[in-house]
Design a protein around this motif. Sequence first.
Motif, PDB file in Angstrom:
ATOM      1  N   UNK A   1       0.833  -1.217   0.000  1.00 46.59           N
ATOM      2  CA  UNK A   1       0.000   0.000   0.000  1.00 46.59           C
ATOM      3  C   UNK A   1       0.866   1.264   0.000  1.00 46.59           C
ATOM      4  N   UNK A   2       1.925   1.245   0.821  1.00 46.59           N
ATOM      5  CA  UNK A   2       2.836   2.397   0.884  1.00 46.59           C
ATOM      6  C   UNK A   2       2.102   3.710   1.116  1.00 46.59           C
ATOM      7  N   UNK A   3       1.151   3.701   2.038  1.00 43.79           N
ATOM      8  CA  UNK A   3       0.474   4.955   2.394  1.00 43.79           C
ATOM      9  C   UNK A   3       1.351   5.755   3.343  1.00 43.79           C
ATOM     10  N   UNK A   4       1.122   7.057   3.381  1.00 45.48           N
ATOM     11  CA  UNK A   4       1.854   7.908   4.320  1.00 45.48           C
ATOM     12  C   UNK A   4       1.109   7.863   5.655  1.00 45.48           C
ATOM     13  N   UNK A   5       1.700   7.216   6.677  1.00 44.35           N
ATOM     14  CA  UNK A   5       0.938   6.962   7.903  1.00 44.35           C
ATOM     15  C   UNK A   5       0.609   8.221   8.694  1.00 44.35           C
ATOM     16  N   UNK A   6       1.392   9.290   8.462  1.00 45.64           N
ATOM     17  CA  UNK A   6       1.166  10.504   9.247  1.00 45.64           C
ATOM     18  C   UNK A   6       0.137  11.416   8.586  1.00 45.64           C
ATOM     19  N   UNK A   7      -0.408  10.977   7.450  1.00 43.55           N
ATOM     20  CA  UNK A   7      -1.390  11.813   6.763  1.00 43.55           C
ATOM     21  C   UNK A   7      -2.754  11.130   6.782  1.00 43.55           C
TER      22      UNK A   7
ATOM     23  N   UNK B   1      -3.339  11.814   1.970  1.00 46.21           N
ATOM     24  CA  UNK B   1      -2.657  10.795   1.169  1.00 46.21           C
ATOM     25  C   UNK B   1      -3.023  10.926  -0.297  1.00 46.21           C
TER      26      UNK B   1
ATOM     27  N   UNK C   1      -4.297   6.041   7.978  1.00 46.81           N
ATOM     28  CA  UNK C   1      -4.193   4.665   7.480  1.00 46.81           C
ATOM     29  C   UNK C   1      -4.334   3.600   8.564  1.00 46.81           C
ATOM     30  N   UNK C   2      -3.807   3.860   9.777  1.00 42.94           N
ATOM     31  CA  UNK C   2      -3.851   2.800  10.796  1.00 42.94           C
ATOM     32  C   UNK C   2      -5.273   2.527  11.264  1.00 42.94           C
TER      33      UNK C   2
ATOM     34  N   UNK D   1      -7.266   0.322   2.901  1.00 37.68           N
ATOM     35  CA  UNK D   1      -5.942   0.903   2.657  1.00 37.68           C
ATOM     36  C   UNK D   1      -5.576   0.774   1.183  1.00 37.68           C
TER      37      UNK D   1
ATOM     38  N   UNK E   1       0.586   1.431  10.259  1.00 36.92           N
ATOM     39  CA  UNK E   1      -0.563   1.646   9.382  1.00 36.92           C
ATOM     40  C   UNK E   1      -0.235   2.035   7.959  1.00 36.92           C
ATOM     41  N   UNK E   2       0.972   2.492   7.708  1.00 39.95           N
ATOM     42  CA  UNK E   2       1.315   2.926   6.363  1.00 39.95           C
ATOM     43  C   UNK E   2       1.458   1.775   5.400  1.00 39.95           C
ATOM     44  N   UNK E   3       2.086   0.739   5.882  1.00 38.25           N
ATOM     45  CA  UNK E   3       2.259  -0.432   5.039  1.00 38.25           C
ATOM     46  C   UNK E   3       1.756  -1.641   5.804  1.00 38.25           C
TER      47      UNK E   3
END
Lengths: 336, 271
Positions: free
Chosen positions: A84-90, A95, A131-132, A139, B267-269
């Motif tokens: 997924x490689x999402x930006x967890x802080x956004x 994102x 994301x979390x 996600x 949570x990001x990956x």
Amino acid sequence: MADVEIKKLTKSFGTVEVIPEMDLVIPDGSFTVLVGPSGCGKSTLLRMIAGLELQTSGDLSIGGVDVRGRDPSDRGIAMVFQSYALYPHMTVRENISFALRLAKADPAEIEARVQNAADILQLTPLLDRRPKQLSGGQRQRVAIGRAIVRNPEVFLFDEPLSNLDAALRVQMRVEIMELHERLKTTMVYVTHDQVEAMTMADRIVVLNEGRIEQVGSPLELYDTPQTAFVAGFIGSPKMNFVRGDIPERLGGDLLGVRPEHMTLGEGDTGWTARIHLLEQLGSDTFAHVDSEVGPLIVRCHREVAELVGRDLRVAAKPGMLHLFKDGRRTDAPETL
Amino acid sequence: MKPAEKLFAYVVATVFIVFLVAPVVWLLSTSFKGQLDIFAKPPVLIGDFTLENYREVLTDRRFMGSFLNSVIISSLTVVFSMLLALPAAYGLSRLRSPAKIPLLSWVLLVRAAPGMIYVIPYFMVFNEIGLIDTRLGLVLINTVFTAPLAIWILISFFDGIPYEIEEAARVDGATRFQAFTKVAIPMAAPGIASAAILVFIFSWNEFLFALTLTRFEAKTAAIAILNYMGYAGTEWGKIAAAGILILLPVAIFAIGIRKYFVQTAAGGVKG
């Protein structure tokens, strides 16, 4: 929308040659799946299209434009990663809008495009979450949303469903296919799962050890595999292979018959066989058979259960033989 | 855990805590005592309560000037160390070269060498360029020692950021620098906070260089305490009160560290 053209492309990591030399055209608007076992170079190929890896030599053009030396963001592509490689802080909204904000797009346009992507992917209620706080499927949808807002000419998917559980994978498979129907954008999709390849692609590229084994529609690959590798890789359960005297008599070195192209019963013709295991799937029954030519799998009706333990005969249906010589397809006779 | 083992663990922990906490408790108790109670025999833990020591220390302009020096020097050391350590740690974390391990070892070697061997060369150089008894001089030398510490802490946090997230940023149009500032740094925020706090504490407690490279102007609080050990005798009450004041920021930061060690990168990956 754009095609992807690859000419004499090679890739080496140090002394290790991952892709010896490759020519491939991915047509405009197609859903092309690159499939092959681990280490066959499919992800490397996708990453070269993305610009995350540089080719060692050869040409790569997207929409007729040579993209050598161009940054990933300057190739008209968007990529969805396996993790997924999402930006967890956004948040989800941040994102999805990250690329547009980097490009300093007009805030009203950013909002409109984020909303559009969220509508397509049913992400609107989740836009302010991080994301979390999302499930795996959600996600991956955000990752796809991040790709959609960029209006790419080519979507690149790197095993996007591998981290999802089986039920979710089927659902996301359908969603991605519907997305392709809707956007009509060229999509290049990497997977090691031949079921995904068969169900999603309009064109499959089978890769093995950095070489293209065959390019074609799913049914072409299934019906007329050009190499023994493709024959063994495409189809589940796998094609049955017989080696030795029988294929040699026919002019090859490997004879293949798909499980549904075999009959199993108490007749007089065919190879002697005994069922040693039954797989009941409800719709199908797969009989694992010990035969005089080796172990075989035969698709049968569920009534075959009554035949367990008896001496049986297994035979190939006429016109359904695949013959290979030195790994390449060769003409097979109608019957044995 | 068996009851006997549990008992053993509690005994060991208690002894350890007593050794760690007893001096602090004694310091705290002394800071609220008058001169007579301090030397009472047998010793008393709580004597006649007085704030006189604190009043005298807090109105001692020389000591408070040094206290301010400590705040400024430690804060600037944090800034300087982070400016150096963040790009260095990120670069080392992303470096795909056989030189990585030797480079990391060198970084650690600087930190591991005893400070004493640096004193004379630094003194001579600082003397030549006019950095003796300046805040900048102490900030620079503290940075030499704290930057490697910060690099080592930060590397592990940058290592924990999946490479794919930065690749996603690059596909999204981020330059390498933007991937660093907009993705890697926010994701490493807990590590940056931990490193900053440890750098602050190191700089706050630093004694050797503050003693040898300052005289009046740039003296830090840790050194200023020595002023209370004069020819006429040692002013234990003031030393205790000043000690508690110096301990305060460190104690606050130490409590602060705990919450920053909570991992926020989840949570990001797919984990």
